[in-house]
Design a protein around this motif. Structure first.
Motif, mmCIF file in Angstrom:
data_model
loop_
_atom_site.group_PDB
_atom_site.id
_atom_site.type_symbol
_atom_site.label_atom_id
_atom_site.label_comp_id
_atom_site.label_asym_id
_atom_site.label_seq_id
_atom_site.Cartn_x
_atom_site.Cartn_y
_atom_site.Cartn_z
ATOM 1 N N UNK A 264 0.787 -1.367 -0.096
ATOM 2 C CA UNK A 264 -0.086 0.069 0.078
ATOM 3 C C UNK A 264 0.969 1.245 -0.057
ATOM 4 N N UNK A 265 0.606 2.258 -0.747
ATOM 5 C CA UNK A 265 1.384 3.225 -1.030
ATOM 6 C C UNK A 265 0.525 4.567 -0.786
ATOM 7 N N UNK A 266 0.812 5.451 -0.295
ATOM 8 C CA UNK A 266 0.029 6.822 0.073
ATOM 9 C C UNK A 266 0.546 8.054 -0.621
ATOM 10 N N UNK A 267 -0.362 8.989 -1.153
ATOM 11 C CA UNK A 267 0.225 10.284 -1.492
ATOM 12 C C UNK A 267 -0.703 11.072 -0.810
ATOM 13 N N UNK A 268 0.097 12.232 -0.239
ATOM 14 C CA UNK A 268 -0.636 13.385 0.705
ATOM 15 C C UNK A 268 -0.640 14.642 0.054
ATOM 16 N N UNK A 269 -1.774 15.141 -0.061
ATOM 17 C CA UNK A 269 -1.796 16.579 -0.611
ATOM 18 C C UNK A 269 -2.107 17.512 0.593
ATOM 19 N N UNK A 270 -1.574 18.595 0.773
ATOM 20 C CA UNK A 270 -1.819 19.455 1.755
ATOM 21 C C UNK A 270 -2.433 20.596 1.527
ATOM 22 N N UNK A 271 -3.587 21.030 2.126
ATOM 23 C CA UNK A 271 -4.466 21.993 1.791
ATOM 24 C C UNK A 271 -4.381 22.912 2.889
ATOM 25 N N UNK A 272 -4.977 24.136 2.846
ATOM 26 C CA UNK A 272 -4.930 25.422 3.948
ATOM 27 C C UNK A 272 -5.885 24.845 5.242
ATOM 28 N N UNK A 273 -6.894 23.835 5.221
ATOM 29 C CA UNK A 273 -7.441 23.239 6.093
ATOM 30 C C UNK A 273 -7.625 22.065 6.356
ATOM 31 N N UNK A 274 -6.805 21.289 5.724
ATOM 32 C CA UNK A 274 -6.929 19.847 5.775
ATOM 33 C C UNK A 274 -5.753 18.947 5.166
ATOM 34 N N UNK A 275 -5.725 17.911 5.259
ATOM 35 C CA UNK A 275 -4.842 16.919 4.695
ATOM 36 C C UNK A 275 -5.695 15.811 3.754
ATOM 37 N N UNK A 276 -5.308 15.640 2.616
ATOM 38 C CA UNK A 276 -5.747 14.400 1.876
ATOM 39 C C UNK A 276 -5.029 13.380 1.687
ATOM 40 N N UNK A 277 -5.471 12.067 1.939
ATOM 41 C CA UNK A 277 -4.510 11.219 1.895
ATOM 42 C C UNK A 277 -5.204 10.150 0.819
ATOM 43 N N UNK A 278 -4.340 9.930 -0.294
ATOM 44 C CA UNK A 278 -4.940 8.825 -1.055
ATOM 45 C C UNK A 278 -4.176 7.471 -1.156
ATOM 46 N N UNK A 279 -4.736 6.257 -0.924
ATOM 47 C CA UNK A 279 -4.325 4.972 -0.723
ATOM 48 C C UNK A 279 -4.355 4.068 -1.928
ATOM 49 N N UNK A 280 -3.427 3.806 -2.436
ATOM 50 C CA UNK A 280 -3.512 2.901 -3.675
ATOM 51 C C UNK A 280 -2.645 1.456 -3.155
ATOM 52 N N UNK A 281 -3.022 0.450 -3.659
ATOM 53 C CA UNK A 281 -2.487 -1.174 -3.391
ATOM 54 C C UNK A 281 -2.057 -1.371 -4.725
ATOM 55 N N UNK A 282 -0.511 -1.844 -4.763
ATOM 56 C CA UNK A 282 -0.195 -2.122 -6.093
ATOM 57 C C UNK A 282 0.262 -3.843 -6.113
ATOM 58 N N UNK A 283 0.241 -4.283 -7.105
ATOM 59 C CA UNK A 283 0.602 -5.887 -7.287
ATOM 60 C C UNK A 283 1.563 -5.999 -8.398
ATOM 61 N N UNK A 284 1.410 -7.086 -8.826
ATOM 62 C CA UNK A 284 2.327 -7.469 -10.051
ATOM 63 C C UNK A 284 1.920 -6.760 -11.189
ATOM 64 N N UNK A 285 2.966 -6.477 -12.190
ATOM 65 C CA UNK A 285 2.559 -5.737 -13.245
ATOM 66 C C UNK A 285 2.031 -4.357 -13.038
#
Length: 569
Positions: A264-285
């Protein structure tokens, strides 16, 4: 008594050292998007008017690319947008000339056997058709009318005492009351309004352009849209639709990892009033599964609130085989207003668990590798400079978006396929599809760029780009067969107890020290997880949370992500 100054629009220096009362920018969309990194052409020209008693700035152009059009931005900013309303020779009702189309009963229509000689414009009110000659006879009786209908601009010609014809204009409200002109006005016109071009030639141009487009040449049709219709060009093939992606979503719960997902990999975007965390799972290929969308209310300027983000990153995800998976890597965007706070967060928390936590910044350089080089940054921490404080990685955002949107075209599950959970909200899919790929004019020539033409929220797309970067940082794009087998072995059901114990140990770790050697005040023991039709809460206190009870294999809901919870925090 006037002075005319002519300048080219390519050099920022040509916009300086001028004090003028009237500025005219011709072919505005032909200007660079940014003039030598000094600013956009409209702003630079507007600064030259400061101090003028009656300043005036006039911009005219043939529109070019949707999302990268200066005139499109100016029309959006205008107080009113005006269109010329002709008077129907049959019913006498005002209406603008419009191209129409096959699906519309009004606009231009013609006989396919003799298009150039039979073309007529059909009124949207009475649907009766009239020729260009009919239009020209009543053209002077028309007026410019705002799209909202509250403003009118009429032109009249009166003869002076000396026998000279003098044109005059008058602004009125919708009911005819004279009024003062709006401060900022936009006007739209296209070729059919001109008496210098026949309607038959317009139809012939369209038919030839349509034939060329069917044969794979889009240049003539693009020229017709820009030069004749006076509209921006948008390539429909270079974007994804939110409802299409949501329709193909699969029925696996959020905050769970389906079979096939291994890290599982996370990308975190920082905004003025919040954090947004996008979670993706990766597999073969590099097969991808969207497994979480966390929105954490916080004030990024307060470093104590960053502990909320840290707690969220410790929430384990249930694998369908039974084990709990922790996030393997996370990337925090530092390119906004909270660069030093993001640096401090990564420096304070990186290395405290097995999770790879890194600071990133999107690269504006076209063609940059998804995983760019890292460079050590000095961090202003509690009033002092820390040498080699945090390593900052550059992310080739356009390259990552090219890769991701290319994967969206893969139609069968397997290598490169992108899976979406049906539990994700509509705003997630809108954010994923907020940008389109267009051909933009740059200092080095025309290049394809990803733009957000409607200025929609695109945090899910940005977070996805950062998660793809993390997958490359972890080497998921070039693992060997032996390494893949090892990852698969770790999610087998017999490792369930080991994963539960390690997760509990992570949650029991004390909060790291931040500024002045003080532990952050924990204001986020209670993290609310919001769903579209329900509200649930999860107590996440590293000092008091007990170890989660062990659950039987092969599959049971995680105590941190019960079935039915949304992944929006």
């Amino acid at each position: 008594g006037s002075v005319l100054k002519l300048r080219g629009g390519k050099a920022a220096g040509n916009f300086r050292r001028l004090t003028i009362a009237v500025a005219i920018l011709d072919e505005l969309d032909g200007f660079d998007w940014e003039i030598e990194k000094a600013g956009d052409p409209w702003t630079l020209a507007h600064k030259r008017l400061e101090g003028a008693t009656f300043p005036k700035l006039i911009c005219g152009t043939t529109p070019r690319i949707k999302g990268l059009s200066h005139i499109e931005n100016r029309m959006t900013a205008a107080n009113v947008c005006m269109r010329y309303q002709a008077v129907c020779p049959h019913c006498g009702v005002e209406h603008p000339l419009s191209w129409g189309g096959k699906d519309k009963k009004h606009g231009f229509k013609w006989d396919a056997q003799a298009p150039e000689t039979t073309v007529q414009h059909h009124c949207p009110h009475c649907l009766a058709g009239y020729t260009q000659a009919d239009y020209l006879r009543v053209a002077d009786a028309g007026a410019w009318v705002s799209e909202c209908g509250h403003w009118r601009l009429t032109h009249t010609t009166g003869r002076t005492e000396t026998g000279v014809d003098k044109p005059t204009t008058q602004w009125t409200t919708g009911d005819g009351t004279p009024c003062i002109a709006p401060r900022h006005v936009g006007f739209y016109g296209w070729t059919a309004m001109s008496p210098q071009v026949t309607w038959g030639s317009i139809v012939r141009e369209f038919l030839d352009a349509r034939t060329a487009f069917k044969n794979g040449m889009r240049g003539p049709l693009k020229a017709f849209v820009n030069e004749t219709l006076g509209e921006t060009w948008e390539d429909e093939a270079e974007k994804a639709e939110a409802h299409v992606l949501q329709k193909r979503a699969e029925k696996y719960p959020v905050m769970t990892v389906p079979v096939g997902g291994l890290q599982v990999c996370a990308g975190i975007d920082v905004q003025d009033d919040r954090f947004e965390v996008i979670l993706w799972a990766f597999g073969r290929g590099e097969e991808m599964w969207a497994v979480g969308y966390l929105v954490i209310d916080a004030n990024p300027a307060d470093e104590r609130d960053w502990h909320k983000l840290w707690q969220a990153l410790q929430i384990p995800l249930q694998h369908e085989n039974g084990p709990l998976l922790s996030i393997a890597g996370a990337a925090v965007d530092t390119g906004g207003h909270f660069t030093h706070q993001a640096y401090n967060f990564v420096r304070a928390y990186a290395g405290r668990t097995h999770m790879r936590l890194v600071a990133i910044k999107g690269s504006s350089k076209y063609g940059e590798a998804i995983q760019g080089k890292g460079a050590w940054q000095d961090v202003n921490h509690a009033g002092r400079i820390i040498k080699k404080g945090v390593k900052l990685f550059m992310v080739g955002t356009d390259t990552a978006k090219d890769l991701f949107f290319g994967r969206l075209k893969v139609t069968q599950p397997g290598p490169g396929y992108v899976h979406f959970s049906a539990g994700l909200p509509l705003e997630y899919f809108k954010g994923i599809t907020a940008e389109v790929r267009v051909l933009a004019r740059t200092a080095t020539g025309d290049q394809y760029r990803w733009v957000n033409p409607k200025k929609q929220r695109n945090e899910p797309l940005d977070g996805t780009v950062y998660a793809i970067f993390v997958s490359h940082l972890l080497g998921l794009d070039d693992k060997t067969e032996r390494q893949w087998r090892e990852l698969e072995r770790q999610v087998e059901p017999n490792l369930f107890e080991q994963a539960m114990d390690s997760t509990a140990q992570v949650l029991e770790q004390p909060a790291p020290l931040l500024q002045n050697g003080m532990a952050p005040q924990d204001t986020s023991n209670l993290i609310a997880i919001k769903a579209s039709n329900t509200m649930a809460t999860a107590q996440i206190d590293p000092q008091t949370t007990p170890k989660p009870r062990r659950q039987p294999a092969p599959f049971a809901p995680s105590p941190f992500a019960p079935a039915g919870w949304s992944s929006r925090m």
